[in-house]
Design an enzyme around this catalytic site. Structure first.
Site, PDB file in Angstrom:
ATOM      1  CE  LYS A 170      34.100  19.375  15.729  1.00 18.18           C
ATOM      2  NZ  LYS A 170      35.069  18.449  15.176  1.00 18.18           N
ATOM      3  CE  LYS A 239      35.103  18.869   6.822  1.00 14.54           C
ATOM      4  NZ  LYS A 239      34.990  18.166   8.138  1.00 14.54           N
TER       5      LYS A 239
END
Length: 292
Positions: A170, A239
């Site tokens: 991911k 992030k």
């Protein structure tokens, strides 16, 4: 089957709603009360705490914002301690590889199954139940929850028996998305320097060489300066770029481009743009070119 769903934000709410529509018993929890109330209107049980939602749950699905939210909810909020032995936790959020490894160990110690199953797709894809699901962990556990994942997504990709494999995948995908946005942003600034309409340019590239969902979706937002409401906040993009760098360092993989992307994201946050859609990264390239 009793399902606990933790994290009813932009993505979590439509995912939990789809499980309700499919006839599953869902008990939901969210840090803020509004989304939980919306889910309750659709037939879910509204839990006062995350641990309450997890009580007697057969399957726990979490869709929390980041490592801090995941850690504080699951560990400090006593969710893991509340889950009954034999329950399965499916973590569908993007978290660090390090936390994925830690959670797998903590779950195993309590005889609770753990699967990492982060998703690809924006809110409209979640609403349609057409997410792409990246799963890793014990294949037998995955088989048990696959009917739930089939409600949420169009396809589940099994990536290996270690949960961190899904987390790393991911992060790799989100690194590629950041790269696509960064490249489009600088390319748009380039053509605007020659007074070429950016909307025309985006239409050109997305209808020919770059006719792909990431370029089309984020490209249209860049072309029209449509950055609110955010489908995925720019701050969350930063992030994930940072987490991709951390994951790469663990296996000695240099990500040279990630450093450039990270700097652009930080610059954008310095201009108070972290709450905007990830496509707002294009404003950094435009500012550097003196175009805004």
């Amino acid at each position: 089957m009793k399902i606990a769903f933790l994290g009813l934000g932009t993505m979590g709410l439509p995912m939990a709603a789809n499980l309700l529509k499919a006839g599953y018993n869902v008990q939901g929890w969210n840090r803020s009360a509004g989304p939980a109330a919306k889910l309750a209107e659709r037939g879910a049980v509204n839990a006062a705490t995350a641990a309450e939602a997890a009580t007697d749950a057969d399957v726990l699905i979490s869709m929390l914002a980041d490592d801090n939210a995941t850690r504080s909810t699951l560990l400090e909020g006593n969710v893991l301690a509340t889950l009954k032995p034999g329950a399965i936790h499916v973590n569908m959020a993007s978290i660090s590889v390090a936390l994925a490894v830690e959670l797998a160990q903590l779950h195993q110690a309590r005889n609770v199954g753990y699967l990492a199953a982060p998703v690809l797709g924006r809110v409209n894809v979640a609403e349609a139940g057409q997410l792409t699901i990246l799963a890793a962990g014990d294949s037998a556990l995955l088989a048990n929850v696959q009917p739930l994942l089939d409600v949420l997504g169009q396809k589940t990709w099994y990536l290996g028996d270690r949960p961190e494999q899904a987390s790393a995948t991911k992060l790799a995908v989100n690194f590629m998305i950041a790269s696509a946005i960064g490249a489009m942003s600088e390319a748009v600034a380039l053509v605007q320097g020659y007074e070429v309409d950016k909307g025309e340019f985006i239409d050109l590239i997305t209808s020919s060489l770059f006719a792909a969902p990431v370029y089309k979706g984020y490209g249209q937002a860049i072309a029209t300066d449509t950055f609110e409401p955010a489908g995925f906040k720019l701050a969350l993009g930063l992030k994930d770029v940072r987490l991709a760098q951390d994951a790469a360092e663990r296996v000695n993989v240099p990500l040279a481009l990630a450093g450039t992307l990270r700097a652009a994201h930080v610059e954008s946050l310095a201009h108070d743009e972290g709450h905007l859609d990830w496509a707002a990264l294009s404003r950094t390239a435009a500012r550097r070119a003196g175009q805004i």
